[in-house]
Scaffold this motif. Sequence first.
Motif, PDB file in Angstrom:
ATOM      1  N   ILE A 194       8.503 -25.432  -8.655  1.00  0.00           N
ATOM      2  CA  ILE A 194       7.459 -26.128  -9.423  1.00  0.00           C
ATOM      3  C   ILE A 194       6.207 -26.389  -8.585  1.00  0.00           C
ATOM      4  O   ILE A 194       5.139 -25.818  -8.824  1.00  0.00           O
ATOM      5  N   ALA A 195       6.338 -27.273  -7.583  1.00  0.00           N
ATOM      6  CA  ALA A 195       5.153 -27.776  -6.887  1.00  0.00           C
ATOM      7  C   ALA A 195       4.388 -26.676  -6.166  1.00  0.00           C
ATOM      8  O   ALA A 195       3.161 -26.598  -6.268  1.00  0.00           O
ATOM      9  N   ASN A 196       5.086 -25.806  -5.436  1.00  0.00           N
ATOM     10  CA  ASN A 196       4.370 -24.757  -4.716  1.00  0.00           C
ATOM     11  C   ASN A 196       3.844 -23.677  -5.659  1.00  0.00           C
ATOM     12  O   ASN A 196       2.791 -23.081  -5.395  1.00  0.00           O
ATOM     13  N   ARG A 197       4.563 -23.435  -6.739  1.00  0.00           N
ATOM     14  CA  ARG A 197       4.075 -22.442  -7.718  1.00  0.00           C
ATOM     15  C   ARG A 197       2.714 -22.875  -8.253  1.00  0.00           C
ATOM     16  O   ARG A 197       1.756 -22.102  -8.277  1.00  0.00           O
ATOM     17  N   LEU A 198       2.623 -24.142  -8.649  1.00  0.00           N
ATOM     18  CA  LEU A 198       1.362 -24.642  -9.193  1.00  0.00           C
ATOM     19  C   LEU A 198       0.373 -24.976  -8.077  1.00  0.00           C
ATOM     20  O   LEU A 198      -0.821 -24.687  -8.192  1.00  0.00           O
ATOM     21  N   GLY A 199       0.878 -25.580  -6.994  1.00  0.00           N
ATOM     22  CA  GLY A 199      -0.008 -25.996  -5.915  1.00  0.00           C
ATOM     23  C   GLY A 199      -0.707 -24.832  -5.245  1.00  0.00           C
ATOM     24  O   GLY A 199      -1.907 -24.900  -4.940  1.00  0.00           O
ATOM     25  N   VAL A 200       0.012 -23.743  -5.002  1.00  0.00           N
ATOM     26  CA  VAL A 200      -0.599 -22.563  -4.374  1.00  0.00           C
ATOM     27  C   VAL A 200      -1.629 -21.946  -5.313  1.00  0.00           C
ATOM     28  O   VAL A 200      -2.709 -21.508  -4.870  1.00  0.00           O
ATOM     29  N   PHE A 201      -1.324 -21.912  -6.602  1.00  0.00           N
ATOM     30  CA  PHE A 201      -2.299 -21.399  -7.580  1.00  0.00           C
ATOM     31  C   PHE A 201      -3.585 -22.233  -7.516  1.00  0.00           C
ATOM     32  O   PHE A 201      -4.697 -21.683  -7.506  1.00  0.00           O
ATOM     33  N   TRP A 202      -3.440 -23.550  -7.483  1.00  0.00           N
ATOM     34  CA  TRP A 202      -4.595 -24.457  -7.420  1.00  0.00           C
ATOM     35  C   TRP A 202      -5.407 -24.230  -6.138  1.00  0.00           C
ATOM     36  O   TRP A 202      -6.643 -24.129  -6.182  1.00  0.00           O
ATOM     37  N   LEU A 203      -4.722 -24.132  -5.010  1.00  0.00           N
ATOM     38  CA  LEU A 203      -5.414 -23.921  -3.734  1.00  0.00           C
ATOM     39  C   LEU A 203      -6.146 -22.589  -3.718  1.00  0.00           C
ATOM     40  O   LEU A 203      -7.315 -22.501  -3.315  1.00  0.00           O
ATOM     41  N   GLN A 204      -5.443 -21.543  -4.152  1.00  0.00           N
ATOM     42  CA  GLN A 204      -6.050 -20.212  -4.126  1.00  0.00           C
ATOM     43  C   GLN A 204      -7.257 -20.155  -5.061  1.00  0.00           C
ATOM     44  O   GLN A 204      -8.298 -19.585  -4.710  1.00  0.00           O
ATOM     45  N   VAL A 235      -9.193 -29.168  -1.357  1.00  0.00           N
ATOM     46  CA  VAL A 235      -8.551 -27.867  -1.208  1.00  0.00           C
ATOM     47  C   VAL A 235      -8.545 -27.410   0.246  1.00  0.00           C
ATOM     48  O   VAL A 235      -7.498 -27.132   0.835  1.00  0.00           O
ATOM     49  N   PHE A 236      -9.727 -27.338   0.854  1.00  0.00           N
ATOM     50  CA  PHE A 236      -9.833 -26.773   2.202  1.00  0.00           C
ATOM     51  C   PHE A 236      -9.203 -27.696   3.238  1.00  0.00           C
ATOM     52  O   PHE A 236      -8.570 -27.229   4.189  1.00  0.00           O
ATOM     53  N   GLY A 237      -9.371 -28.991   3.076  1.00  0.00           N
ATOM     54  CA  GLY A 237      -8.754 -29.933   4.005  1.00  0.00           C
ATOM     55  C   GLY A 237      -7.243 -29.874   3.944  1.00  0.00           C
ATOM     56  O   GLY A 237      -6.559 -30.001   4.972  1.00  0.00           O
ATOM     57  N   LEU A 238      -6.682 -29.654   2.744  1.00  0.00           N
ATOM     58  CA  LEU A 238      -5.228 -29.567   2.604  1.00  0.00           C
ATOM     59  C   LEU A 238      -4.698 -28.286   3.242  1.00  0.00           C
ATOM     60  O   LEU A 238      -3.654 -28.290   3.910  1.00  0.00           O
ATOM     61  N   ILE A 239      -5.411 -27.178   3.068  1.00  0.00           N
ATOM     62  CA  ILE A 239      -4.979 -25.921   3.692  1.00  0.00           C
ATOM     63  C   ILE A 239      -4.977 -26.074   5.209  1.00  0.00           C
ATOM     64  O   ILE A 239      -4.065 -25.599   5.896  1.00  0.00           O
ATOM     65  N   ASP A 240      -5.982 -26.755   5.757  1.00  0.00           N
ATOM     66  CA  ASP A 240      -5.995 -27.035   7.198  1.00  0.00           C
ATOM     67  C   ASP A 240      -4.768 -27.834   7.610  1.00  0.00           C
ATOM     68  O   ASP A 240      -4.188 -27.614   8.676  1.00  0.00           O
ATOM     69  N   LEU A 241      -4.377 -28.763   6.758  1.00  0.00           N
ATOM     70  CA  LEU A 241      -3.249 -29.642   7.078  1.00  0.00           C
ATOM     71  C   LEU A 241      -1.931 -28.881   7.097  1.00  0.00           C
ATOM     72  O   LEU A 241      -1.116 -29.048   8.010  1.00  0.00           O
ATOM     73  N   VAL A 242      -1.703 -28.028   6.108  1.00  0.00           N
ATOM     74  CA  VAL A 242      -0.423 -27.308   6.039  1.00  0.00           C
ATOM     75  C   VAL A 242      -0.430 -26.058   6.909  1.00  0.00           C
ATOM     76  O   VAL A 242       0.630 -25.585   7.326  1.00  0.00           O
TER      77      VAL A 242
END
Length: 762
Positions: A194-204, A235-242
């Motif tokens: 669930i979370a990564n399926r939607l979360g990755v779509f949102w980030l991308q 978005v960009f700050g979260l990608i930096d974090l993970v």
Amino acid sequence: METIRKAAVIGAGTMGAAIAAQFANAGVPVLLLDIVKPDAPSRNALAEGAIAKMLKTEPAPFMSKRAAKLVTPGNIEDDLPQLGSCDWVVEAIIERLDLKQVLYREIDAVRRPGTAVSSNTSTIPLAKLTEGLPESFRRDFLITHFFNPPRYMRLLELVTGPETDQDLAAKVANFADLMLGKSVVKAKDSPGFIANRLGVFWLQTGVIEAMDAGLTVEEADATIGRPFGIPKTGVFGLIDLVGLDLMPHINASLAATLPQGDAFHATNRDLPLIKKMIAEGYIGRKGKGGFYRKGAKGREAIDLSTADYRPAQKAKAPDGRDLRKLLTQSTYAWRVMGQTLAYAISLVPEAAEDVHAIDEAMRLGYNWKFGPFELIDKIGADWLAEKLAADNFPVPALLTAAKGKSFYRQEGANRDYLGTDGAYHKLTRPEGVLMLEDIKLTAKPLLKNASAAVWDIGDGVLCFELTSKSNSWDQQNLELLDKAIDFVPQNHKALVIYNEGSHFSVGANLGLALFAANIAAWSEIEKLVASGQQIFKKLKYAPFPSVAAPFGMAVGGGCEILLHSSAIQAHAEAYIGLVECGVGLVPAWGGCSEMLARWAANKAMPRGPMPAASKVFEMVSTATVSKSAANAKELLFLRESDGITMNRYRLLTDAKAKALALAVSYAPPEAPTYQLPGEDGSVGFAMAVKDFRKKGLATPYDEVVAGELRRVLSGGDADIIDRPTEQQILNLERAAFTRLIKQDGTLARIETMLTTGKPLRN
């Protein structure tokens, strides 16, 4: 139902080691196994190294150093037979199906029948993992997808197969809830869950749309952040974090496993900038930097078109009070959130059985304040459907079915959600969960003012709730607490002090204190200090028990209310401390007197007037804050008899139960007397501070504040043979506070804290 008495984690990488740490935080012995590393000094080197690294890591995977002793390192070659004594085995090795299946066969050969075996995979479907394995293994297998870091992220996605023993799955879920502190969300066996399926779509989508629109990373993050109830990282700050280096792997896995028509594929573009950044080591916070980095002259941000770094700019966040207006005015906000919300709708029932599961997964897995369906209700389902159609985006069937409806509705005490069948279904809490927000749906407060309220939570127990900004203490909520203390004995048994904000309490309202000081309203400040002392002591000696239930920050006055409660039931992630010296003050609502009494009574503390005073001086002067509730016990902010709740949702239930247990035969405590070091001790404290000054560890104004603190803790003018009373210590606290609040150095510290959120080192 039998519980988990011993666990094992196989794979001592970042995630596996941290999952093992969380078992240990729960008080459960756990084996941590990995391969034997050739030429290493120990056959258990990988697991031993992981434990040693975690003891130095910040934020810490362990809640206390004591927990680390529950993790036993080992290796797969020598120690697999020990799995026979485990009730749950978690596999957390590299994401390679062939290696996982070889390991599963080895596990199956040594485990007891009925031992749960789960994978922490985030990309491989359960059906693939168990393909060709014995039916007895498939019956005991499931996926338990933890989120990183496992100690702090509350979400656990649970995936079962058609052959999984549902009683065993319930046993794992129950343990994860009660002992590991997880909110368990059942996910379907679909790619990314669930979370990564939607979360990755949102980030991308957020990255691509920002590049296409020519936005800066700061503008994008300010837009797709706080206005939507999303953390300010955007978005960009979260990608930096993970970590940027994780994104290509996750994207490749989803691209390979999602059906051809899935909307994800349109967002999975080749991004040369990200490839370049990863190749050069710019993989985020764990590397040289990412979309943001620390430069020689401060924070820098990358230019998405040139790949060059430049000074970061502060971007103004749009107004999020009217999301429909924001989505109309901002093309970027619409193209990112419009597509993301539409994608979320399309995941029901493919990835999750209902809308609530998706909302919970995004709230707890990505720290969104509102889940996507809650956001849709704020925007309006019909409006969203019309705008998607107008912009030639696909309109999901569930959104069409929701025409004229909302995804959630309130019916008296019940909250219902819209199902895929077009009907509403009751949303129920897990058994044993009591939430104040549910009580408020049908009840009215028994007492209330602008800063606090008192609620009846049943069985003769009342709940005192702070409602001020950041749950800070002011004259109004102190007055309501005073009224509540008189009100409880009339028809009730006990009082719980609890709220459902972001933090329990950040202490006294510094803004009001600064305002009063700037207009020289000294009498009002003295009144606030005196009333706080009086009311907190009144609570301490009340004829009924009080139980404080802290979570998050409980500092300053937020800590002092804990110290005066009969007992504490703390969430595991409670950060407790007396931090007043950081803003140029000393604790003045009994914090000094209570900590002196606790350390003096500590059996491990040497006898005499100096040891307890020295320990409290050290803690208060350095504004020590516990790193967990377990650490708060070590610092004596919590007593050994105080309780710790792992799951945040269960805190009120546990606090109420503790209050009722105390009420059976409650008697208020006796007033303490003190043996303090007098003038000699005060001189010793002064010498210690001067030494810190010489070493550059204390500032000139630290010495001023410490001078007032040492007077309080040494007993003022009292001699070493005197036995000061509690009230005498309170008088010293109040006098010291009053002198400091008039100093320019203190006012500068308060103003800096209020404007920047950081302490001033003047």
